[in-house]
Design an enzyme around this catalytic site. Structure first.
Site, short mmCIF file in Angstrom:
data_model
loop_
_atom_site.label_atom_id
_atom_site.label_comp_id
_atom_site.label_asym_id
_atom_site.label_seq_id
_atom_site.Cartn_x
_atom_site.Cartn_y
_atom_site.Cartn_z
CB CYS A 1 38.88 33.18 47.55
SG CYS A 1 38.98 34.69 48.55
CE1 TYR A 2 36.46 38.97 46.13
CE2 TYR A 2 38.21 39.70 47.59
CZ TYR A 2 36.87 39.67 47.26
OH TYR A 2 35.96 40.30 48.05
#
Length: 343
Positions: A149-150
């Site tokens: 996600c990051y």
């Protein structure tokens, strides 16, 4: 119909996959596994799926998965690498939402994830599943390493600048915030809302395990190693990633808004906001979209990019389905045409 299996169906990314796939017009979810809940009905654990999924959880064993066309691994790191080779040998495509195949250097992966890699021979074959960068490779792949996600929010924010060679790649900064669901569905004091609520903190400043994944992706685009400072934060919300990205421009006078709009003009799930906008996580919640706003404060030599996603959708399960659609020649947006929840 594509017959899909989900290994690890009781976590947040697993149930998010189910939420998307049970409404996908060209997918049949045929197997959902859980070691702890084997034999129980899926909709007993997740009543939100009543009327959409009447399966029982199966043990995570090959005999239950071998009839699938594709298997998603929504599991902790270290699980997919134990089963991927056997599934691939049976002609089953694999989409791994964990980090098992994201980092190309096995020694680097072992350093950050603290275990020996069980399938180093598959790492080179795995295609990094960021469609906005690797769409054509994904179409031909049988093993996908779905981005974290990051890394998704950060790479999509920096990508146009690096491709155009417009910034100093030695001083990139990613200041990124995540909702508590990013920690997964587990009993951990730090991610309890009573601990995270009414508070805001940075963590893993010395080094987060997503750092080598992000640097690897940015270096590929830049054509050389990059200098990146990446600081993650925990925020008291359930879903969302907000990345505030900083870079030093090589020269002024370039139209940054036009650069971003042109780069993502044909990308269904990246939305470049009008000039002067401020990206907000609530405007992508529940959707597979990344919204981006680009700024040049006071017309100076610093560019600030705001990049927001839902960590469980574009940052995980939605992006995994986007990859599946490409792998099977389906419309890329199939099953993903969802307007963000508001408020």
């Amino acid at each position: 119909m594509v017959r899909a299996g989900i290994v690890g169906g009781t976590g947040y990314t697993g149930v998010e996959l189910l939420r998307i796939l049970v409404l996908h017009p060209q997918v049949e979810v045929s197997v959902v596994t859980s070691r702890a809940d084997a034999g129980s009905r899926v909709d007993q654990l997740y009543p939100s799926l009543r009327g959409y999924c009447d399966l029982q959880f199966s043990p995570p064993e090959l005999k239950y998965l071998q009839g699938c066309d594709v298997v998603f691994f929504a599991t902790p790191n270290g699980t997919a690498m134990l089963m991927a080779e056997a599934l691939l040998a049976l002609g089953v495509k694999v989409i791994d939402l964990s980090a098992d195949f994201r980092i190309k250097d096995p020694a680097e992966w072992e350093k950050w994830y603290g275990m020996q890699h069980a399938s180093p021979g598959l790492i080179d074959e795995a295609v990094y599943g960021l469609p906005e960068l690797n769409r054509e490779l994904i179409k031909q792949a049988r093993l996908i390493a779905c981005p974290g996600c990051y890394p998704t929010a950060v790479q999509l924010g920096f990508l146009p600048l690096l491709e155009a060679g417009m910034v100093d790649t030695n001083g990139l900064v990613a200041d990124v915030k995540s909702g508590v669901s990013g920690a997964g569905r587990k009993a951990e004091i730090a991610s309890l809302m009573s601990e995270a609520g009414e508070s805001f903190k940075a963590y893993a400043v010395a080094g987060h395990r997503h750092l080598p994944e992000i640097k690897q992706g940015l270096a590929r685009v830049a054509g050389d190693e990059v200098g990146l400072t990446f600081v993650p934060h925990l925020t008291p919300m359930i879903r969302g990633i907000h990345a505030t990205l900083y870079a030093r421009l090589n020269s002024r006078g370039k139209d940054l808004q036009a650069l971003f709009e042109q780069r993502y003009r044909e990308q269904r799930f990246v939305d470049v906001l009008p000039a002067g906008s401020h990206a907000d996580t609530r405007n992508v919640r529940g959707s597979n979209r990344c919204q981006i706003a680009v700024h040049q404060p006071q017309g100076g030599d610093t560019v600030v990019v705001l990049s927001v996603i839902d960590n469980l959708v574009k940052g995980a399960s939605g992006q995994a389905v986007q990859n599946m659609n490409l792998m099977f020649g389906l419309a890329e947006a199939a099953g993903l045409e969802t307007v963000a929840l508001y408020p």
